[in-house]
Write a protein that holds these residues in place. Structure first.
Motif, PDB file in Angstrom:
ATOM      1  N   ASP A 114       5.519   3.206  -7.983  1.00 18.30           N
ATOM      2  CA  ASP A 114       4.732   2.862  -9.173  1.00 18.30           C
ATOM      3  C   ASP A 114       4.534   1.365  -9.371  1.00 18.30           C
ATOM      4  OD1 ASP A 114       4.488   5.571  -9.778  1.00 18.30           O
ATOM      5  OD2 ASP A 114       6.370   5.576 -10.926  1.00 18.30           O
ATOM      6  N   GLY A 115       5.036   0.556  -8.468  1.00 14.51           N
ATOM      7  CA  GLY A 115       4.861  -0.886  -8.577  1.00 14.51           C
ATOM      8  C   GLY A 115       3.523  -1.328  -8.014  1.00 14.51           C
ATOM      9  N   ALA A 116       3.378  -2.622  -7.767  1.00 15.60           N
ATOM     10  CA  ALA A 116       2.163  -3.154  -7.144  1.00 15.60           C
ATOM     11  C   ALA A 116       1.912  -2.431  -5.824  1.00 15.60           C
ATOM     12  CB  ALA A 116       2.312  -4.654  -6.912  1.00 15.60           C
ATOM     13  N   TRP A 117       0.636  -2.259  -5.454  1.00 15.28           N
ATOM     14  CA  TRP A 117       0.283  -1.414  -4.303  1.00 15.28           C
ATOM     15  C   TRP A 117       0.956  -1.846  -3.017  1.00 15.28           C
ATOM     16  CZ3 TRP A 117      -1.778  -3.161   0.193  1.00 15.28           C
ATOM     17  CH2 TRP A 117      -2.359  -4.430   0.202  1.00 15.28           C
ATOM     18  N   TRP A 118       1.211  -3.148  -2.881  1.00 14.35           N
ATOM     19  CA  TRP A 118       1.753  -3.676  -1.633  1.00 14.35           C
ATOM     20  C   TRP A 118       3.270  -3.624  -1.569  1.00 14.35           C
ATOM     21  CZ3 TRP A 118       5.165  -7.479  -2.723  1.00 14.35           C
ATOM     22  CH2 TRP A 118       5.009  -8.132  -3.958  1.00 14.35           C
ATOM     23  N   LYS A 119       3.917  -3.502  -2.721  1.00 18.21           N
ATOM     24  CA  LYS A 119       5.377  -3.622  -2.754  1.00 18.21           C
ATOM     25  C   LYS A 119       6.075  -2.488  -2.009  1.00 18.21           C
ATOM     26  CE  LYS A 119       7.260  -5.367  -6.345  1.00 18.21           C
ATOM     27  NZ  LYS A 119       7.771  -5.596  -7.716  1.00 18.21           N
ATOM     28  N   ALA A 120       5.670  -1.248  -2.269  1.00 14.92           N
ATOM     29  CA  ALA A 120       6.339  -0.108  -1.622  1.00 14.92           C
ATOM     30  C   ALA A 120       6.205  -0.143  -0.099  1.00 14.92           C
ATOM     31  CB  ALA A 120       5.790   1.204  -2.184  1.00 14.92           C
ATOM     32  N   PRO A 121       4.993  -0.306   0.450  1.00  8.62           N
ATOM     33  CA  PRO A 121       4.904  -0.331   1.916  1.00  8.62           C
ATOM     34  C   PRO A 121       5.582  -1.543   2.543  1.00  8.62           C
ATOM     35  CG  PRO A 121       2.787  -0.864   0.933  1.00  8.62           C
ATOM     36  CD  PRO A 121       3.662  -0.359  -0.177  1.00  8.62           C
TER      37      PRO A 121
END
Length: 205
Positions: A114-121
């Motif tokens: 649920d964080g910024a789109w780039w953070k999880a990957p």
């Protein structure tokens, strides 16, 4: 499992097979060509996780694990110049590293979804890649873990040399691990572009 998962499973299988083949070919002093294809497994896992969820990502990882085992079993039966193309230690190291790192990637991605789109990957791939490198190279080549398969001769990997030819002295396998890790980290950043493009396309109405 649905037909929507098949492209991810096929992509993972292709990456695993290609990496098992390309790892036989050297690139410079510290790498093989497989070092440039294997990190794409994290991209496939993360795309599946973002688009179809954690359960789908785990299925793709397990499919890749099975394909990897098959590749290792085949490799142990093919004799090269210095013995089997895949030793028992490398087979164990490869399977354990892949499964542990990919499942860790899935879990971290889910926690940061649920964080910024780039953070999880990015975070999941960086941590997963680090764990993958540590597990694989230590089990496959460290003299301290020779009990994994005493019959495998990895004495060549224990030769003490400057890390990457210019750093402090360490066993050769450490240089191989550092070079491999650097490639993984670099590709983790580069992979953000295709990750964004592919997920946007797959999630478009």
């Amino acid at each position: 499992m649905t037909r929507t998962h098949f492209p991810g499973i096929i992509a993972m299988a292709v990456i695993v097979v290609a990496s098992n083949i390309l790892v036989q070919f050297l690139y410079g002093n510290w790498l093989t060509w497989g070092a440039f294809t294997y990190p794409l497994a994290f991209l496939v896992t993360d795309v599946m996780n973002r688009v179809y969820g954690t359960a789908a990502a785990r299925r793709v990882v397990l499919a890749g694990f099975v394909v990897g085992i098959i590749c290792s079993l085949i490799g142990t039966q093919i004799m090269g110049e210095f013995g089997p193309l895949v030793t028992v230690r490398i087979a164990i190291a490869s399977g354990l590293a892949f499964l542990t790192a990919q499942m860790l990637d899935v879990g971290i991605f889910a926690a940061l979804r649920d964080g910024a789109w780039w953070k999880a990957p990015l975070v999941s791939t960086l941590l997963g890649s680090t764990v993958d490198t540590i597990i694989f190279f230590s089990i496959a080549f460290s003299g301290a873990l020779s009990f994994v398969h005493a019959g495998t001769d990895v004495s060549w990997a224990s030769e003490v040399l400057p890390i990457l030819g210019s750093g402090p002295a360490a066993p050769l396998w450490v240089s191989l691990a550092v070079a491999d890790w650097a490639v993984k980290l670099s590709l983790a950043l580069v992979a953000l572009v295709p990750f964004r493009m592919i997920t946007a396309r797959l999630r478009a109405p």
